[in-house]
Design a protein around this motif. Structure first.
Motif, PDB file in Angstrom:
ATOM      1  N   GLN A 186       0.888  -1.548   0.123  1.00  0.00           N
ATOM      2  CA  GLN A 186      -0.207   0.280   0.161  1.00  0.00           C
ATOM      3  C   GLN A 186       0.676   1.453   0.174  1.00  0.00           C
ATOM      4  OE1 GLN A 186      -3.478  -0.088  -0.164  1.00  0.00           O
ATOM      5  NE2 GLN A 186      -2.755  -2.342  -0.898  1.00  0.00           N
ATOM      6  N   SER A 187       2.454   1.476   0.405  1.00  0.00           N
ATOM      7  CA  SER A 187       3.158   2.315   0.561  1.00  0.00           C
ATOM      8  C   SER A 187       3.593   2.540  -0.157  1.00  0.00           C
ATOM      9  CB  SER A 187       3.548   1.936   1.883  1.00  0.00           C
ATOM     10  OG  SER A 187       4.663   3.003   1.907  1.00  0.00           O
ATOM     11  N   GLN A 190       0.775   3.883  -2.845  1.00  0.00           N
ATOM     12  CA  GLN A 190       0.812   6.044  -2.446  1.00  0.00           C
ATOM     13  C   GLN A 190       1.473   6.596  -2.848  1.00  0.00           C
ATOM     14  OE1 GLN A 190      -0.489   5.541   2.139  1.00  0.00           O
ATOM     15  NE2 GLN A 190      -1.880   4.138   1.999  1.00  0.00           N
ATOM     16  N   LYS A 191       2.928   5.767  -2.929  1.00  0.00           N
ATOM     17  CA  LYS A 191       3.764   6.476  -3.210  1.00  0.00           C
ATOM     18  C   LYS A 191       3.705   6.494  -5.228  1.00  0.00           C
ATOM     19  CE  LYS A 191       7.062   5.668   0.255  1.00  0.00           C
ATOM     20  NZ  LYS A 191       8.879   4.892  -0.055  1.00  0.00           N
ATOM     21  N   SER A 193       1.333   6.734  -6.714  1.00  0.00           N
ATOM     22  CA  SER A 193      -0.049   8.124  -7.350  1.00  0.00           C
ATOM     23  C   SER A 193      -0.105   9.220  -6.411  1.00  0.00           C
ATOM     24  CB  SER A 193      -1.341   7.756  -7.130  1.00  0.00           C
ATOM     25  OG  SER A 193      -1.353   6.806  -5.452  1.00  0.00           O
ATOM     26  N   SER A 194       1.095   9.267  -5.875  1.00  0.00           N
ATOM     27  CA  SER A 194       1.434  10.798  -4.500  1.00  0.00           C
ATOM     28  C   SER A 194       0.791  11.909  -5.601  1.00  0.00           C
ATOM     29  CB  SER A 194       2.269  10.719  -4.012  1.00  0.00           C
ATOM     30  OG  SER A 194       3.888  11.012  -5.097  1.00  0.00           O
ATOM     31  N   HIS A 232      -6.302   8.264  -8.884  1.00  0.00           N
ATOM     32  CA  HIS A 232      -6.393   7.473  -7.187  1.00  0.00           C
ATOM     33  C   HIS A 232      -7.681   6.339  -7.335  1.00  0.00           C
ATOM     34  CE1 HIS A 232      -6.978   7.090  -2.678  1.00  0.00           C
ATOM     35  NE2 HIS A 232      -7.841   7.635  -2.825  1.00  0.00           N
ATOM     36  N   SER A 236      -7.932   2.648  -6.545  1.00  0.00           N
ATOM     37  CA  SER A 236      -9.004   1.680  -5.650  1.00  0.00           C
ATOM     38  C   SER A 236      -9.270   0.837  -6.234  1.00  0.00           C
ATOM     39  CB  SER A 236     -10.038   2.767  -5.457  1.00  0.00           C
ATOM     40  OG  SER A 236      -8.762   3.671  -4.566  1.00  0.00           O
ATOM     41  N   GLN A 535       3.450   6.222   8.395  1.00  0.00           N
ATOM     42  CA  GLN A 535       2.621   5.846   7.419  1.00  0.00           C
ATOM     43  C   GLN A 535       1.292   5.120   7.602  1.00  0.00           C
ATOM     44  OE1 GLN A 535       5.180   3.932   4.807  1.00  0.00           O
ATOM     45  NE2 GLN A 535       5.161   5.429   3.536  1.00  0.00           N
ATOM     46  N   ASP A 537      -1.645   5.672   6.389  1.00  0.00           N
ATOM     47  CA  ASP A 537      -2.056   5.499   5.602  1.00  0.00           C
ATOM     48  C   ASP A 537      -1.679   4.480   4.709  1.00  0.00           C
ATOM     49  OD1 ASP A 537      -4.020   7.046   5.701  1.00  0.00           O
ATOM     50  OD2 ASP A 537      -2.876   8.857   5.156  1.00  0.00           O
ATOM     51  N   SER A 538      -0.983   3.786   5.488  1.00  0.00           N
ATOM     52  CA  SER A 538      -0.453   2.157   4.494  1.00  0.00           C
ATOM     53  C   SER A 538      -1.579   0.865   5.515  1.00  0.00           C
ATOM     54  CB  SER A 538       0.748   2.058   4.092  1.00  0.00           C
ATOM     55  OG  SER A 538       1.523   2.053   5.527  1.00  0.00           O
TER      56      SER A 538
END
Length: 568
Positions: A186-187, A190-191, A193-194, A232, A236, A535, A537-538
């Motif tokens: 997940q981390s 997220q990177k 799509s940051s 994002h 998802s 983190q 959110d991960s």
């Protein structure tokens, strides 16, 4: 009137910051103790309700309580692993920042009488703040794992058993490994799509031309924001589909092992599946004997001849219906003639034991015909829905009750939670019904009729109807909400991984297996604790909820997840 020691202790603890190691340890200990003692407490209470005046045996609960209060109990080990890192980090900073003449590192070097070259290196050693907590978390996790191993070995000795493989801590280790892997993935997602990466790709070389002024800069920002939101959303959607696929693969493996190799699964998990499926143990045993060719439609089964015959009599059916020497092995006209002699009307042209034995007692209990495969699947959905509601209503309502109890007074919140519980229940009941219906379609309704020349030793074997049922049942996950698919996938993945590990190891390999498991435990715990601090959110689902509570307390449970801030 003076306060009691407990009141004074509670006053001191309450005054500490929520993130203080002492409060972190207290929350971790309380949660682990509740999870460990809860099932035994529920079992004791249910037995007391059924006792109706008779004496209730609370000895197992007392024994478990005494076990869990030890230093090598599950609660103390988890508290050590979760709070030991912050505690060690706090002590390190306190001593390292001391204004005394000799630093803690110098004293340590002198105490060990190290060579001068090593003393200089140790005295000049400075652990960066960003790596400090990770290292101490790993040390604490190693200590906690040793406590767990010691407790598990002690329990085996008390039962008169020697340490063996799989270890008593393997299931918990696999759970941590899966959650840590998910956090890393997940981390990484997220990177990718940051906003910063998206903006860089959108701007090309990242240079703003002065002649275009602020308007062009704003236009690029808006475009980057749109691209970020699109990525994002797409990410998802893909993630939920991947979660559903993982669940489908894992449950296919788990259900096949449930029938043919249940020793690869945790005992409690096997018992839970059997409770939901309402399958008679004699039917499961017959399937295992078919796999080993000890129960055969073709060669008979002298040693196990009465296994299904007894079951048939209990169902109110003739004993001959469960006799492999009388039941036709193949379909076609010959099978129809045999069924006429045995009085079976539901299987013209098809061999194998009648589906009445496969359907079991459910139809008779509800006063419905047991011969119809369609009726059986419908009844399985109905019964599964009732059972699943008892499971999923607490799952959906308890988190809100703990974090935002006042919101339960709102009709909209109650409706949303009830709809979620109903949807989850529909998923589980469909899972059960699909398995039964896929088996019936394979051995009775479709495939066996299309290919009557294939023996029912195949259709009722490990790669016949049971295999098809294992493949089909997991597709019910697409009924579930997208966000809950991830939690379901993370729930079954450790159990599926367990089935891929060796069932047994020789004594000489046990130390190596313990070392490997310990390394996996330490790394996974360190990754999860680092993610909770840096983190959050991960983390998803249960791991996010649990670690937020342990590291920050109840106040963190009600925090809303904010989208990443867009910085041009």
């Amino acid at each position: 009137m003076s306060d009691t020691p407990i009141q004074r202790w509670w006053t001191i603890v309450s005054a500490l910051e929520p993130t203080h190691p002492a409060r972190t340890a207290l929350r971790a200990y309380s949660l682990a103790f509740t999870l460990s003692l809860g099932p035994a407490l529920v079992k004791t209470l249910s037995s007391s309700i059924r006792a109706k005046g008779r004496r209730v045996d609370v000895a197992p609960l007392v024994q478990l309580l005494a076990k869990e209060l030890r230093h090598d109990g599950f609660a103390f080990a988890v508290a050590t692993a979760a709070a030991g890192g912050p505690a060690l980090s706090s002590l390190w900073n306190r001593f390292a920042n001391s204004k005394q003449n000799f630093s803690i590192r110098q004293r340590f070097a002198t105490l060990l009488a190290l060579p001068d070259s090593l003393k200089k290196r140790l005295e000049g050693f400075d652990l960066p703040q960003e790596h400090q907590l990770v290292l101490f978390n790993a040390v604490a996790a190693a200590v906690g794992f040793n406590f767990l191993q010691a407790g598990g070995k002690r329990s085996l000795r008390e039962k008169g058993r020697q340490p063996s493989y799989p270890s008593p801590t393997l299931d918990f280790t696999l759970l941590l490994v899966v959650r840590a892997m998910d956090s890393v993935v997940q981390s990484f997602i997220q990177k990718l799509s940051s906003p910063s990466i998206t903006l860089s790709k959108t701007n090309g070389n990242g240079v703003n031309h002065a002649q275009n002024g602020t308007s062009r800069h704003t236009s690029k920002d808006s475009k980057a924001s749109t691209v970020t939101k699109t990525l994002h959303k797409a990410g998802s959607h893909v993630a939920t589909q991947v979660d559903a696929f993982v669940f489908w693969v894992c449950t296919s493996r788990i259900m096949w092992c449930f029938f043919y190799d249940p020793h690869r699964l945790p005992r409690s998990y096997v018992k839970w599946i059997a409770t939901l499926a309402h399958l008679d143990s004699r039917l499961i045993r017959t399937l295992q004997l078919i796999k080993s060719n000890d129960w055969s439609y073709i060669a008979g089964s002298p040693k196990n001849l009465g296994l299904l015959q007894e079951y048939a009599v209990e169902l109110g059916l003739p004993a001959s219906w469960g006799n492999p020497e009388l039941v036709p092995a193949y379909g076609g006209a010959a099978a129809t003639a045999v069924w006429q002699q045995l009085g079976v009307k539901s299987r013209p042209g098809v061999g194998g034991i009648p589906c009445e034995l496969v359907h079991g007692k459910l139809g008779a209990k509800l006063g419905c015909p047991t011969r119809s495969c369609h009726v059986n699947a419908t009844l399985r959905i109905y019964q599964g829905l009732i059972q699943a509601l008892a499971i999923y209503l607490p799952v959906h309502f308890i988190p809100t009750l703990l974090t935002r109890p006042s919101s339960l007074l709102q009709l909209g919140v109650i409706s949303r939670l009830a709809a979620g519980a109903l949807r989850s229940s529909a998923f589980l009941s469909s899972f059960i019904a699909l398995y039964y219906y896929a088996v019936c379609c394979t051995r009775t309704l479709v495939l066996a009729r299309l290919f009557p020349s294939i023996s029912h030793q195949i259709w009722d074997g490990p790669y016949g109807g049971m295999f098809v049922g294992s493949l089909v049942c997991g597709s019910s996950i697409w009924i579930e909400n997208g966000k809950r698919r991830s939690e379901m996938a993370l729930y079954v993945l450790p159990r599926a991984l367990r089935t891929l590990l060796p069932r047994k190891l020789s004594a000489k390999w046990l130390p190596l297996a313990s070392l490997f498991e310990g390394g996996a435990f330490v790394v996974s715990m360190a990754v999860l604790l680092h993610a909770a601090a840096e983190q959050p959110d991960s983390l998803r689902g249960l791991s996010r909820w649990t670690l937020s509570f342990v590291t920050k307390g109840f106040d963190a449970l009600g925090e809303k997840r904010e989208p990443p801030e867009h910085k041009p």
